[in-house]
Scaffold this active site. Structure first.
Site, PDB file in Angstrom:
ATOM      1  N   HIS A  70      25.712 -89.382 -40.535  1.00 10.81           N
ATOM      2  CA  HIS A  70      24.690 -90.228 -41.516  1.00 10.81           C
ATOM      3  C   HIS A  70      23.749 -89.257 -42.224  1.00 10.81           C
ATOM      4  O   HIS A  70      23.442 -89.533 -43.296  1.00 10.81           O
ATOM      5  CB  HIS A  70      23.820 -91.394 -40.547  1.00 10.81           C
ATOM      6  CG  HIS A  70      23.196 -92.333 -41.021  1.00 10.81           C
ATOM      7  ND1 HIS A  70      23.969 -93.372 -42.196  1.00 10.81           N
ATOM      8  CD2 HIS A  70      21.947 -92.877 -41.148  1.00 10.81           C
ATOM      9  CE1 HIS A  70      23.081 -93.924 -42.458  1.00 10.81           C
ATOM     10  NE2 HIS A  70      21.830 -93.814 -42.218  1.00 10.81           N
TER      11      HIS A  70
ATOM     12  N   LYS B 131      24.869 -86.835 -48.123  1.00  3.90           N
ATOM     13  CA  LYS B 131      23.507 -87.254 -48.734  1.00  3.90           C
ATOM     14  C   LYS B 131      22.742 -86.292 -49.241  1.00  3.90           C
ATOM     15  O   LYS B 131      21.689 -86.611 -50.062  1.00  3.90           O
ATOM     16  CB  LYS B 131      22.892 -88.115 -47.653  1.00  3.90           C
ATOM     17  CG  LYS B 131      23.446 -89.621 -47.257  1.00  3.90           C
ATOM     18  CD  LYS B 131      22.789 -90.486 -46.200  1.00  3.90           C
ATOM     19  CE  LYS B 131      23.240 -91.583 -45.731  1.00  3.90           C
ATOM     20  NZ  LYS B 131      24.618 -91.369 -44.964  1.00  3.90           N
TER      21      LYS B 131
ATOM     22  N   CYS C 198      22.177-100.018 -43.296  1.00  2.54           N
ATOM     23  CA  CYS C 198      22.840 -98.713 -43.651  1.00  2.54           C
ATOM     24  C   CYS C 198      24.313 -98.579 -43.089  1.00  2.54           C
ATOM     25  O   CYS C 198      24.943 -97.545 -43.363  1.00  2.54           O
ATOM     26  CB  CYS C 198      21.940 -97.461 -43.892  1.00  2.54           C
ATOM     27  SG  CYS C 198      20.429 -97.788 -44.799  1.00  2.54           S
TER      28      CYS C 198
ATOM     29  N   GLU D 297      20.720 -87.746 -34.357  1.00  3.04           N
ATOM     30  CA  GLU D 297      22.215 -87.571 -34.657  1.00  3.04           C
ATOM     31  C   GLU D 297      22.449 -86.341 -34.079  1.00  3.04           C
ATOM     32  O   GLU D 297      23.627 -86.375 -33.719  1.00  3.04           O
ATOM     33  CB  GLU D 297      22.303 -87.956 -35.911  1.00  3.04           C
ATOM     34  CG  GLU D 297      24.006 -88.119 -36.508  1.00  3.04           C
ATOM     35  CD  GLU D 297      24.117 -88.548 -37.822  1.00  3.04           C
ATOM     36  OE1 GLU D 297      25.242 -89.294 -38.027  1.00  3.04           O
ATOM     37  OE2 GLU D 297      23.385 -88.321 -38.596  1.00  3.04           O
TER      38      GLU D 297
ATOM     39  N   PHE E 149      19.186 -99.390 -39.887  1.00  2.00           N
ATOM     40  CA  PHE E 149      17.891-100.163 -39.347  1.00  2.00           C
ATOM     41  C   PHE E 149      18.467-101.314 -38.543  1.00  2.00           C
ATOM     42  O   PHE E 149      19.412-102.121 -38.880  1.00  2.00           O
ATOM     43  CB  PHE E 149      16.939-100.623 -40.235  1.00  2.00           C
ATOM     44  CG  PHE E 149      16.019 -99.722 -41.025  1.00  2.00           C
ATOM     45  CD1 PHE E 149      16.241 -98.298 -40.596  1.00  2.00           C
ATOM     46  CD2 PHE E 149      15.343 -99.867 -41.962  1.00  2.00           C
ATOM     47  CE1 PHE E 149      15.441 -97.401 -41.316  1.00  2.00           C
ATOM     48  CE2 PHE E 149      14.836 -98.742 -42.908  1.00  2.00           C
ATOM     49  CZ  PHE E 149      14.708 -97.625 -42.280  1.00  2.00           C
TER      50      PHE E 149
ATOM     51  N   HIS F 155      20.904 -91.304 -50.477  1.00  4.78           N
ATOM     52  CA  HIS F 155      21.319 -92.484 -49.634  1.00  4.78           C
ATOM     53  C   HIS F 155      21.476 -93.754 -50.238  1.00  4.78           C
ATOM     54  O   HIS F 155      20.634 -94.366 -50.797  1.00  4.78           O
ATOM     55  CB  HIS F 155      20.184 -92.643 -48.493  1.00  4.78           C
ATOM     56  CG  HIS F 155      20.594 -93.504 -47.146  1.00  4.78           C
ATOM     57  ND1 HIS F 155      21.924 -93.952 -47.260  1.00  4.78           N
ATOM     58  CD2 HIS F 155      19.888 -93.918 -46.094  1.00  4.78           C
ATOM     59  CE1 HIS F 155      21.976 -94.726 -45.942  1.00  4.78           C
ATOM     60  NE2 HIS F 155      20.712 -94.500 -45.531  1.00  4.78           N
TER      61      HIS F 155
END
Length: 410
Positions: free
Chosen positions: A302, A332, A162, A313, A396, A337
């Site tokens: 994110h 998002k 991502c 985050e 990831f 996402h």
């Protein structure tokens, strides 16, 4: 003094619309693009919702040509066409070997691969399409953008889950700064809303199961968040050497001034709980831009709506910005996402925030989470003078990437 890199074109395919105007209108209105998946039977799936895009055949592309592209490549070409057109570029007037593409993806042609596995299982190897490999490869979105537009310079794909699209923006910026290109199309594309993809992420227990209320399912930083919502689409930006853009009279939308990256080296899916590596990536971007935290006017995180991503985050933002934390909103919450394409459409949101002086909202924020103490633009868009905006991506594998856009002062 290094060469300056500017943005001269934008293109998107998103659950909020297949052009920049529709996408930006949806963000400003706080509209959700999440709905029930109706492409296949999801009865037994823990998550039955997603951010899906309408079909978008690029102009002039025949049905035969479309059949030779996985859906994710179609999205990439459609977004690239838009960005190229806005930039006003003509390959016949450029050195094609100084025009390139860096378009990433998290998964690539998963629909093609999944379908061909079924054909192999049901009919044997003779039933497998000779196009399976070139349609399924993760680099083919970038390759097809190059073919479509005649870009003969550097062409590559970054595959970092991502964080892929933001890494692509960083690599494109570097190509131009190193003097290897005048124009680079950069971004990402994803089309993983297929049975195989939805089942895989569902098996990880990473997805929201708020199936009875899809539009309120993605709720970054809210205490009641229960996972992210898968989405598909693409985002492509035209990055250009400033002097090249000025010489041809291009409209300059923003300047790319900072980029930073790092790796958690911690876990295949979970972020470091101390946020140390995410802090490094953000600080490297600030240092690259030659600015301090208090200079930042907007931060697009994110912000996936998962418990640990949002929490760590938030910690990173607290450690970097402290009392100088800028307004924060995860778009998002509206788009879902887009995996490997997320960083591109979010960087585009930053460019548009600079252009129009509007901060898009973080919708579905109802119950504050004390472990997500950020300066949220909650539920409604806000007018603001935005000179500098940052976009953050985490993937990831522990991949962290951050890009900074600044208003072009002329």
């Amino acid at each position: 003094m290094r060469d300056s890199v500017v943005v001269t074109g934008l293109g998107v395919v998103t659950p909020l619309g297949n052009d920049v105007a529709s996408y930006w209108e949806g963000l400003r209105e706080g509209r959700s693009g999440i709905s029930i998946v109706d492409r296949f039977d999801t009865t037994d799936y823990p998550s039955r919702i997603a951010g899906m895009c309408e079909d978008c055949a690029p102009a002039g592309m025949s049905a035969k040509e479309l059949r030779r592209l996985d859906r994710y490549s179609v999205f990439a070409v459609a977004a690239a066409d838009q960005a190229w057109a806005q930039a006003g570029l003509n390959i016949d007037q450029e050195d094609p070997y100084r025009c390139g593409a860096v378009v990433g993806s998290g998964i690539g042609g998963i629909e093609t691969i999944a379908n061909q596995v079924v054909r192999l299982h049901e009919g044997g190897p003779r039933r497998v399409s000779p196009l399976m490999i070139p349609m399924g490869l993760v680099n083919m979105a970038s390759g097809n953008v190059g073919i479509r537009l005649g870009l003969r310079g550097s062409n590559k794909c970054v595959v970092t889950a991502c964080a892929a699209a933001t890494h692509c923006l960083g690599e494109a910026t570097s190509l131009i700064r190193r003097g290897e290109a005048d124009v680079v199309l950069a971004g990402g594309a994803e089309a993983a809303i297929v049975p195989f993809g939805l089942a895989g992420f569902g098996a990880m227990k990473a997805l929201s199961s708020r199936n009875d209320d899809p539009q309120r399912a993605s709720r970054p930083f809210d205490l009641e968040r229960d996972g992210f919502v898968m989405a598909e689409g693409a985002g492509v930006l035209v990055l250009e050497l400033l002097e090249h853009a000025k010489a041809r009279g291009a409209e300059i939308l923003a300047e790319v001034v900072g980029y930073g990256e790092s790796c958690d080296a911690y876990h295949i899916t979970a972020p470091r709980d101390d946020a140390a590596s995410a802090v490094v990536a953000i600080n490297r971007a600030l240092a690259d831009a030659g600015i301090v935290p208090s200079d930042v006017d907007y931060f697009n995180p994110h912000g996936t709506s998962t418990k640990y991503n949002d929490m760590t985050e938030s910690l990173a933002l607290q450690r970097v910005f402290g009392e100088d934390m800028p307004p924060v909103s995860s778009t998002k919450s509206m788009t879902g996402h887009l995996l490997g394409a997320a960083g591109a459409i979010e960087a585009i949101a930053c460019v548009l925030a600079i252009r129009d002086g509007v901060l898009p909202p973080n919708v579905n924020y109802e119950t504050p989470d004390p472990e997500c103490d950020v300066n949220l633009v909650a539920n409604e868009a806000r007018e603001a003078d935005v000179a500098i905006a940052m976009s953050n991506s985490l993937g990831f594998g522990g991949h962290n990437a951050c890009v900074i856009m600044r208003r072009y002062a002329g």
